[in-house]
Design a protein around this motif. Structure first.
Motif, mmCIF file in Angstrom:
data_model
loop_
_atom_site.group_PDB
_atom_site.id
_atom_site.type_symbol
_atom_site.label_atom_id
_atom_site.label_comp_id
_atom_site.label_asym_id
_atom_site.label_seq_id
_atom_site.Cartn_x
_atom_site.Cartn_y
_atom_site.Cartn_z
ATOM 1 N N GLN A 65 0.823 -1.196 0.000
ATOM 2 C CA GLN A 65 0.000 0.000 0.000
ATOM 3 C C GLN A 65 0.865 1.257 0.000
ATOM 4 O OE1 GLN A 65 -3.545 0.154 -0.090
ATOM 5 N NE2 GLN A 65 -2.963 2.280 -0.620
ATOM 6 N N ALA A 66 1.967 1.186 0.714
ATOM 7 C CA ALA A 66 2.886 2.339 0.727
ATOM 8 C C ALA A 66 3.480 2.561 -0.668
ATOM 9 C CB ALA A 66 3.986 2.100 1.740
ATOM 10 N N PHE A 67 3.821 1.449 -1.362
ATOM 11 C CA PHE A 67 4.354 1.589 -2.719
ATOM 12 C C PHE A 67 3.300 2.144 -3.676
ATOM 13 C CE2 PHE A 67 7.702 -1.641 -1.576
ATOM 14 C CZ PHE A 67 8.784 -0.797 -1.809
ATOM 15 N N VAL A 68 2.056 1.703 -3.514
ATOM 16 C CA VAL A 68 0.970 2.217 -4.354
ATOM 17 C C VAL A 68 0.828 3.726 -4.153
ATOM 18 C CG1 VAL A 68 -1.526 2.199 -4.727
ATOM 19 C CG2 VAL A 68 -0.270 0.055 -4.491
ATOM 20 N N ASP A 69 0.813 4.151 -2.899
ATOM 21 C CA ASP A 69 0.697 5.578 -2.606
ATOM 22 C C ASP A 69 1.891 6.354 -3.185
ATOM 23 O OD1 ASP A 69 -1.635 4.958 -1.276
ATOM 24 O OD2 ASP A 69 -0.683 4.892 0.710
ATOM 25 N N LYS A 70 3.064 5.740 -3.070
ATOM 26 C CA LYS A 70 4.267 6.407 -3.577
ATOM 27 C C LYS A 70 4.208 6.570 -5.100
ATOM 28 C CE LYS A 70 9.312 6.032 -3.509
ATOM 29 N NZ LYS A 70 10.462 5.218 -3.042
ATOM 30 N N ARG A 71 3.835 5.480 -5.810
ATOM 31 C CA ARG A 71 3.734 5.574 -7.263
ATOM 32 C C ARG A 71 2.624 6.528 -7.673
ATOM 33 N NH1 ARG A 71 7.869 3.781 -6.521
ATOM 34 N NH2 ARG A 71 8.820 1.870 -7.373
ATOM 35 N N ASN A 72 1.591 6.613 -6.896
ATOM 36 C CA ASN A 72 0.518 7.555 -7.192
ATOM 37 C C ASN A 72 1.012 8.985 -7.076
ATOM 38 O OD1 ASN A 72 -2.298 8.106 -7.809
ATOM 39 N ND2 ASN A 72 -2.479 8.825 -5.681
ATOM 40 N N ARG A 73 1.803 9.265 -6.043
ATOM 41 C CA ARG A 73 2.363 10.605 -5.888
ATOM 42 C C ARG A 73 3.359 10.914 -7.016
ATOM 43 N NH1 ARG A 73 2.668 8.838 -0.514
ATOM 44 N NH2 ARG A 73 4.941 8.506 -0.736
ATOM 45 N N GLN A 74 4.162 9.912 -7.366
ATOM 46 C CA GLN A 74 5.133 10.114 -8.440
ATOM 47 C C GLN A 74 4.439 10.392 -9.775
ATOM 48 O OE1 GLN A 74 7.442 6.503 -8.264
ATOM 49 N NE2 GLN A 74 8.891 7.320 -6.719
ATOM 50 N N LYS A 76 1.452 11.755 -10.204
ATOM 51 C CA LYS A 76 0.914 13.119 -10.161
ATOM 52 C C LYS A 76 2.009 14.165 -10.349
ATOM 53 C CE LYS A 76 -3.051 12.122 -7.157
ATOM 54 N NZ LYS A 76 -3.662 12.390 -5.836
ATOM 55 N N LEU A 77 3.142 13.920 -9.695
ATOM 56 C CA LEU A 77 4.257 14.870 -9.813
ATOM 57 C C LEU A 77 4.795 14.904 -11.241
ATOM 58 C CD1 LEU A 77 6.104 16.814 -8.259
ATOM 59 C CD2 LEU A 77 7.614 14.859 -7.779
ATOM 60 N N ALA A 78 4.868 13.747 -11.889
ATOM 61 C CA ALA A 78 5.361 13.699 -13.273
ATOM 62 C C ALA A 78 4.398 14.412 -14.214
ATOM 63 C CB ALA A 78 5.541 12.244 -13.712
ATOM 64 N N ILE A 79 3.085 14.265 -13.952
ATOM 65 C CA ILE A 79 2.101 14.959 -14.784
ATOM 66 C C ILE A 79 2.226 16.466 -14.617
ATOM 67 C CG2 ILE A 79 -0.377 15.351 -15.094
ATOM 68 C CD1 ILE A 79 -0.790 12.378 -14.416
ATOM 69 N N GLU A 80 2.440 16.888 -13.374
ATOM 70 C CA GLU A 80 2.597 18.320 -13.121
ATOM 71 C C GLU A 80 3.812 18.889 -13.851
ATOM 72 O OE1 GLU A 80 2.749 18.807 -8.926
ATOM 73 O OE2 GLU A 80 0.626 18.311 -8.599
ATOM 74 N N HIS A 81 4.858 18.088 -13.980
ATOM 75 C CA HIS A 81 6.071 18.553 -14.634
ATOM 76 C C HIS A 81 6.072 18.210 -16.131
ATOM 77 C CE1 HIS A 81 7.403 18.732 -10.442
ATOM 78 N NE2 HIS A 81 8.326 19.650 -10.865
ATOM 79 N N GLY A 82 4.983 17.681 -16.626
ATOM 80 C CA GLY A 82 4.894 17.390 -18.045
ATOM 81 C C GLY A 82 5.717 16.202 -18.476
ATOM 82 N N GLU A 83 6.047 15.345 -17.553
ATOM 83 C CA GLU A 83 6.845 14.160 -17.876
ATOM 84 C C GLU A 83 5.886 12.982 -18.047
ATOM 85 O OE1 GLU A 83 9.642 13.719 -14.719
ATOM 86 O OE2 GLU A 83 10.750 15.546 -15.227
ATOM 87 N N ASP A 84 5.321 12.920 -19.255
ATOM 88 C CA ASP A 84 4.305 11.901 -19.509
ATOM 89 C C ASP A 84 4.872 10.477 -19.436
ATOM 90 O OD1 ASP A 84 2.489 13.943 -19.863
ATOM 91 O OD2 ASP A 84 2.673 13.954 -22.052
ATOM 92 N N ALA A 85 6.065 10.302 -19.951
ATOM 93 C CA ALA A 85 6.651 8.954 -19.926
ATOM 94 C C ALA A 85 6.862 8.485 -18.484
ATOM 95 C CB ALA A 85 7.977 8.947 -20.681
ATOM 96 N N MET A 86 7.358 9.357 -17.648
ATOM 97 C CA MET A 86 7.564 9.017 -16.226
ATOM 98 C C MET A 86 6.222 8.778 -15.530
ATOM 99 S SD MET A 86 9.839 8.454 -13.932
ATOM 100 C CE MET A 86 11.318 9.187 -14.628
ATOM 101 N N ALA A 87 5.230 9.613 -15.892
ATOM 102 C CA ALA A 87 3.909 9.452 -15.292
ATOM 103 C C ALA A 87 3.307 8.123 -15.713
ATOM 104 C CB ALA A 87 3.011 10.597 -15.716
ATOM 105 N N LYS A 88 3.467 7.778 -16.993
ATOM 106 C CA LYS A 88 2.932 6.516 -17.484
ATOM 107 C C LYS A 88 3.589 5.327 -16.789
ATOM 108 C CE LYS A 88 2.020 4.149 -21.842
ATOM 109 N NZ LYS A 88 2.188 4.182 -23.326
ATOM 110 N N LEU A 89 4.905 5.389 -16.597
ATOM 111 C CA LEU A 89 5.613 4.315 -15.905
ATOM 112 C C LEU A 89 5.143 4.185 -14.459
ATOM 113 C CD1 LEU A 89 7.828 2.175 -15.934
ATOM 114 C CD2 LEU A 89 9.468 3.972 -15.334
ATOM 115 N N ALA A 90 4.946 5.309 -13.807
ATOM 116 C CA ALA A 90 4.499 5.290 -12.402
ATOM 117 C C ALA A 90 3.094 4.719 -12.288
ATOM 118 C CB ALA A 90 4.556 6.699 -11.829
ATOM 119 N N VAL A 91 2.236 5.141 -13.243
ATOM 120 C CA VAL A 91 0.858 4.633 -13.220
ATOM 121 C C VAL A 91 0.844 3.124 -13.484
ATOM 122 C CG1 VAL A 91 -1.369 4.711 -14.405
ATOM 123 C CG2 VAL A 91 -0.191 6.826 -13.839
ATOM 124 N N ARG A 92 1.691 2.665 -14.438
ATOM 125 C CA ARG A 92 1.752 1.245 -14.731
ATOM 126 C C ARG A 92 2.138 0.446 -13.482
ATOM 127 N NH1 ARG A 92 2.255 -1.384 -19.524
ATOM 128 N NH2 ARG A 92 2.732 0.601 -20.577
#
Length: 223
Positions: A65-74, A76-92
């Motif tokens: 659950q902690a990892f899920v929360d962490k990837r969720n934050r990552q 969101k942060l990647a989306i805010e910075h326009g890093e779609d590839a990083m956001a996609k990897l985090a969401v995956r």
């Protein structure tokens, strides 16, 4: 064939007698108690392992659950910075972790069910053990009463045969003694009776002279 059958019957009877003597009910109850105690110890050890697995599964759920929360934050942060590839990897990774988390929750429920069943079995085993202990006390008391009664019966049988036989002998001896005393009394009483008769027949000199004088006087009177 009849002889061999009789030998077999006698042998089986002797073996059964030996087994009956060896088969002490109190010792059997004590052995059952020890076996039950061993089963309880095994159950407690199994329950301890089950609780350990349950806690380990809970820790795995918490960690996932902690990892899920962490990837969720990552993400969101990647989306805010326009890093779609990083956001996609985090969401995956988040989606994969959530699937694992769902599986871990299902496993945790199964483990909890197993723990509950095991705990109920141990409680039932302990309850059965306690009931057996109380019953063992009652049965031990009954066995002691039965054993004492059996010993008393044996002693009574021995008393009735041996003591009565000795009593009959003593009674016979007393009767013989009584008969001997009567016989002895008769032997001593006869001479005494004869002596008394002789004594009664004794006439002293004065009595004799008086009787003679009486007869002379009667003769003179007749002349």
């Amino acid at each position: 064939m009849g002889i061999f059958k009789r030998i077999k019957t006698i042998t089986m009877a002797e073996m059964n007698g030996l087994l009956d003597g060896i088969e002490d009910p109190i010792a059997m109850l004590n052995e059952y108690s020890r076996e039950m105690e061993q089963e309880i110890v095994k159950g407690q050890k199994a329950l301890a392992r089950q609780i350990f697995v349950e806690k380990k599964q809970a820790a795995l759920i918490s960690e996932t659950q902690a990892f899920v929360d962490k990837r969720n934050r990552q993400a969101k942060l990647a989306i805010e910075h326009g890093e779609d590839a990083m956001a996609k990897l985090a969401v995956r990774e988040k989606l994969v972790l959530e699937k694992q988390l769902h599986l871990y929750h299902e496993q945790a429920e199964a483990i909890k069910t197993q723990t509950q069943l095991l705990n109920e079995k141990i409680e039932h085993l302990e309850e059965t053990y306690n009931q057996m202990q109380h019953k063992k006390i009652l049965l031990a008391s009954r066995a002691n009463v039965a054993l004492s009664t059996k010993q008393i019966q044996k002693a009574t049988v021995s008393f009735q045969t041996d003591t009565i036989a000795r009593g009959v002998v003593r009674a016979e001896e007393q009767i013989l003694m009584m008969e001997a005393e009567v016989q002895a009394g008769n032997q001593f009483s006869t001479p005494l009776a004869q002596f008394d008769a002789a004594a009664n027949q004794f006439v002293d000199e004065d009595e004799l002279n008086k009787e003679l004088e009486k007869l002379r006087n009667e003769k003179v009177a007749l002349v």
